[in-house]
Enzyme design. Structure first.
Site, PDB file in Angstrom:
ATOM      1  N   ARG A 124       6.988  60.413  -2.920  1.00 40.93           N
ATOM      2  CA  ARG A 124       7.037  60.399  -1.508  1.00 40.93           C
ATOM      3  C   ARG A 124       5.573  60.364  -1.048  1.00 40.93           C
ATOM      4  O   ARG A 124       4.991  60.430   0.011  1.00 40.93           O
ATOM      5  CB  ARG A 124       7.506  61.460  -0.652  1.00 40.93           C
ATOM      6  N   LYS A 146      -2.861  49.047   4.412  1.00 44.95           N
ATOM      7  CA  LYS A 146      -1.573  48.008   4.369  1.00 44.95           C
ATOM      8  C   LYS A 146      -1.294  48.259   2.760  1.00 44.95           C
ATOM      9  O   LYS A 146      -2.067  47.450   2.103  1.00 44.95           O
ATOM     10  CB  LYS A 146      -1.919  46.816   4.893  1.00 44.95           C
ATOM     11  N   GLU A 188     -12.123  36.022   5.541  1.00 41.54           N
ATOM     12  CA  GLU A 188     -11.781  37.227   6.039  1.00 41.54           C
ATOM     13  C   GLU A 188     -12.783  37.713   7.275  1.00 41.54           C
ATOM     14  O   GLU A 188     -12.640  38.406   7.968  1.00 41.54           O
ATOM     15  CB  GLU A 188     -11.152  38.390   5.450  1.00 41.54           C
ATOM     16  N   LYS A 224     -13.375  46.646  10.863  1.00 45.47           N
ATOM     17  CA  LYS A 224     -11.869  46.921  10.145  1.00 45.47           C
ATOM     18  C   LYS A 224     -11.617  48.659  10.635  1.00 45.47           C
ATOM     19  O   LYS A 224     -10.508  48.664  11.085  1.00 45.47           O
ATOM     20  CB  LYS A 224     -11.585  46.280   9.057  1.00 45.47           C
ATOM     21  N   GLU A 234      -0.376  48.763  13.800  1.00 45.85           N
ATOM     22  CA  GLU A 234      -0.294  47.393  14.270  1.00 45.85           C
ATOM     23  C   GLU A 234       0.675  47.353  15.451  1.00 45.85           C
ATOM     24  O   GLU A 234       1.733  46.423  15.505  1.00 45.85           O
ATOM     25  CB  GLU A 234      -0.040  46.443  13.356  1.00 45.85           C
ATOM     26  N   ARG A 238      -4.679  46.030  16.291  1.00 43.70           N
ATOM     27  CA  ARG A 238      -4.677  45.410  14.861  1.00 43.70           C
ATOM     28  C   ARG A 238      -4.012  44.088  14.675  1.00 43.70           C
ATOM     29  O   ARG A 238      -4.591  43.322  13.792  1.00 43.70           O
ATOM     30  CB  ARG A 238      -4.108  46.333  14.131  1.00 43.70           C
ATOM     31  N   ASN A 242      -4.851  39.457  12.311  1.00 37.15           N
ATOM     32  CA  ASN A 242      -3.933  38.408  11.758  1.00 37.15           C
ATOM     33  C   ASN A 242      -4.296  37.124  12.235  1.00 37.15           C
ATOM     34  O   ASN A 242      -3.549  36.215  11.933  1.00 37.15           O
ATOM     35  CB  ASN A 242      -2.504  38.640  12.208  1.00 37.15           C
ATOM     36  N   HIS A 245      -3.838  33.896  10.532  1.00 34.93           N
ATOM     37  CA  HIS A 245      -2.638  34.094   9.612  1.00 34.93           C
ATOM     38  C   HIS A 245      -1.443  33.551   9.638  1.00 34.93           C
ATOM     39  O   HIS A 245      -0.642  33.237   8.605  1.00 34.93           O
ATOM     40  CB  HIS A 245      -2.744  35.656   9.137  1.00 34.93           C
ATOM     41  N   HIS A 249      -0.144  31.647   6.500  1.00 32.54           N
ATOM     42  CA  HIS A 249       1.279  31.990   5.795  1.00 32.54           C
ATOM     43  C   HIS A 249       2.038  30.997   5.732  1.00 32.54           C
ATOM     44  O   HIS A 249       2.795  30.642   4.889  1.00 32.54           O
ATOM     45  CB  HIS A 249       1.749  33.288   6.351  1.00 32.54           C
ATOM     46  N   HIS A 262      -6.129  32.232  -0.927  1.00 31.98           N
ATOM     47  CA  HIS A 262      -5.354  32.878   0.330  1.00 31.98           C
ATOM     48  C   HIS A 262      -6.722  32.703   1.280  1.00 31.98           C
ATOM     49  O   HIS A 262      -6.367  32.047   2.741  1.00 31.98           O
ATOM     50  CB  HIS A 262      -5.279  34.363   0.449  1.00 31.98           C
TER      51      HIS A 262
HETATM   52  N1  GLY Z   1      -5.426  42.100   6.941  1.00 32.39           N
HETATM   53  C1  GLY Z   1      -5.054  42.568   8.030  1.00 32.39           C
HETATM   54  C2  GLY Z   1      -4.697  44.043   8.283  1.00 32.39           C
HETATM   55  O1  GLY Z   1      -5.022  44.921   7.573  1.00 32.39           O
HETATM   56  O2  GLY Z   1      -4.287  44.427   9.329  1.00 32.39           O
END
Ligand code: GLY
Length: 321
Positions: A124, A146, A188, A224, A234, A238, A242, A245, A249, A262
């Site tokens: 856990r 993430k 990024e 960040k 998010e 947050r 993206n 993205h 994607h 990427h």
């Molecule tokens: N890569 C975008 C984030 O971590 O929210």
């Protein structure tokens, strides 16, 4: 609001690092055991030992300085991700690692996401440290908690928000990367600059961004961390991270990643999401960083994927003006 363990940006004294981002981690456990793939270079091994002292535990995967070999290891890890994940859990259970132990993700984004997700789910949740060895992982994916693995052909299909105890970035390691991988990571950082910070953006406009690499890394991580502090899961702010993205994607899916990295897909995904007023400036900066702004792919397929994505995001896609 969730209490997020946000990195303090600062130096750890007496370590051979240009920049360190750390949280207030506490570790117990008695051994440093390298595992899984990878020959850990002596200097990195020494670095980890000094950081964690006599404590700590397990080191994962792509640890070669040879980026092509790193990429290959990442591909192998991803090829049967269910099996890799299950192997990792089995490995941790066999040690056995306890809740007081900690896993180190030493590698790029794939390694970080996978190791973080394993740490999030094993017993856990146990601690993990991110030591990114690609610029892309350093400025983005290693920070913010993430974690995920791709499954059923869907990116980040299974995952968790699980904050690393520390993120340790050594710009000297990152300076050894080939130019294309530097550009890949800068995409990024540029996303962060375009959405949050004019001063950071100007570092991309003036001269050679690689000359300002440490400032770029430091500022990107700082920005960040601030965003994640306000919106870990998010729900709002947050989502700005993206930027570019949605299209990226879609391009990745449409091209099956093809020969693009990427960050290169993010670079291709940014201009369509810019208002007319800033689009040309952004394209000029992307080009200055050595990123692609044009690529031949099946636009209809990309559009179809974007519109599917749009529905799953509640029918709207935001544009930066
Ligand atoms: N890569 C975008 C984030 O971590 O929210």
């Amino acid at each position: 609001m969730t209490n997020v363990n946000i990195p303090n940006v600062g130096q750890i004294p007496n370590l051979p690092l240009g920049a360190v981002v750390e949280t207030n981690a506490t570790f117990r456990s008695n051994e440093l055991r390298p595992v899984m793939a990878g020959n850990i270079p002596d200097d990195i091994y020494a670095l980890i030992s000094r950081i964690v002292g006599e404590q700590l535990l397990m080191v994962e995967a792509a640890t070669e300085r040879d980026i092509e070999k790193n990429d290959k290891i990442a591909e192998e890890l991803k090829a049967d991700i269910k099996e890799t994940f299950s192997d990792m859990l089995e490995f941790l259970g066999n040690i056995p690692l306890t809740r007081s132990d900690c896993v180190i993700a030493l590698g790029g984004g794939v390694v970080g996401d996978l190791t973080g997700f394993t740490a999030a789910t094993y017993l856990r949740g146990i601690s993990y440290i991110q030591i990114p060895t690609t610029l892309l992982a350093a400025v983005d994916s290693s920070v913010g908690g993430k974690t995920a693995i791709d499954m059923e052909g869907i990116k980040n299909y299974v995952g968790a928000f699980h904050q690393p105890k520390r993120v340790i970035i050594d710009p000297e390691v990152l300076k050894t990367l080939p130019k294309r991988h530097v550009s890949n990571g800068l995409a990024e950082a540029l996303k962060m600059a375009a959405t949050f910070d004019e001063e950071l953006f100007s570092l991309f406009e003036e001269g050679e961004p690689t000359e300002n690499m440490e400032r770029i890394i430091f500022r990107s991580v700082e920005l960040k961390a601030r965003v994640v502090e306000q919106d870990e899961k998010e729900q709002g702010l947050r989502k700005v991270l993206n930027f570019g993205h949605t299209a990226a994607h879609a391009i990745e899916t449409a091209t099956g990643l093809g020969d693009l990295l990427h960050g290169e897909c993010v670079a291709l995904g940014i201009p369509p999401m810019c208002g007319e007023k800033i689009r040309d400036d952004v394209i000029a900066v992307l080009q200055n960083v050595g990123l692609p702004t044009e690529y031949i792919f099946a636009k209809s397929k990309v559009k179809e994927i974007i519109s599917h994505d749009k529905k799953s995001q509640g029918g709207t896609i935001s544009v930066v003006k």
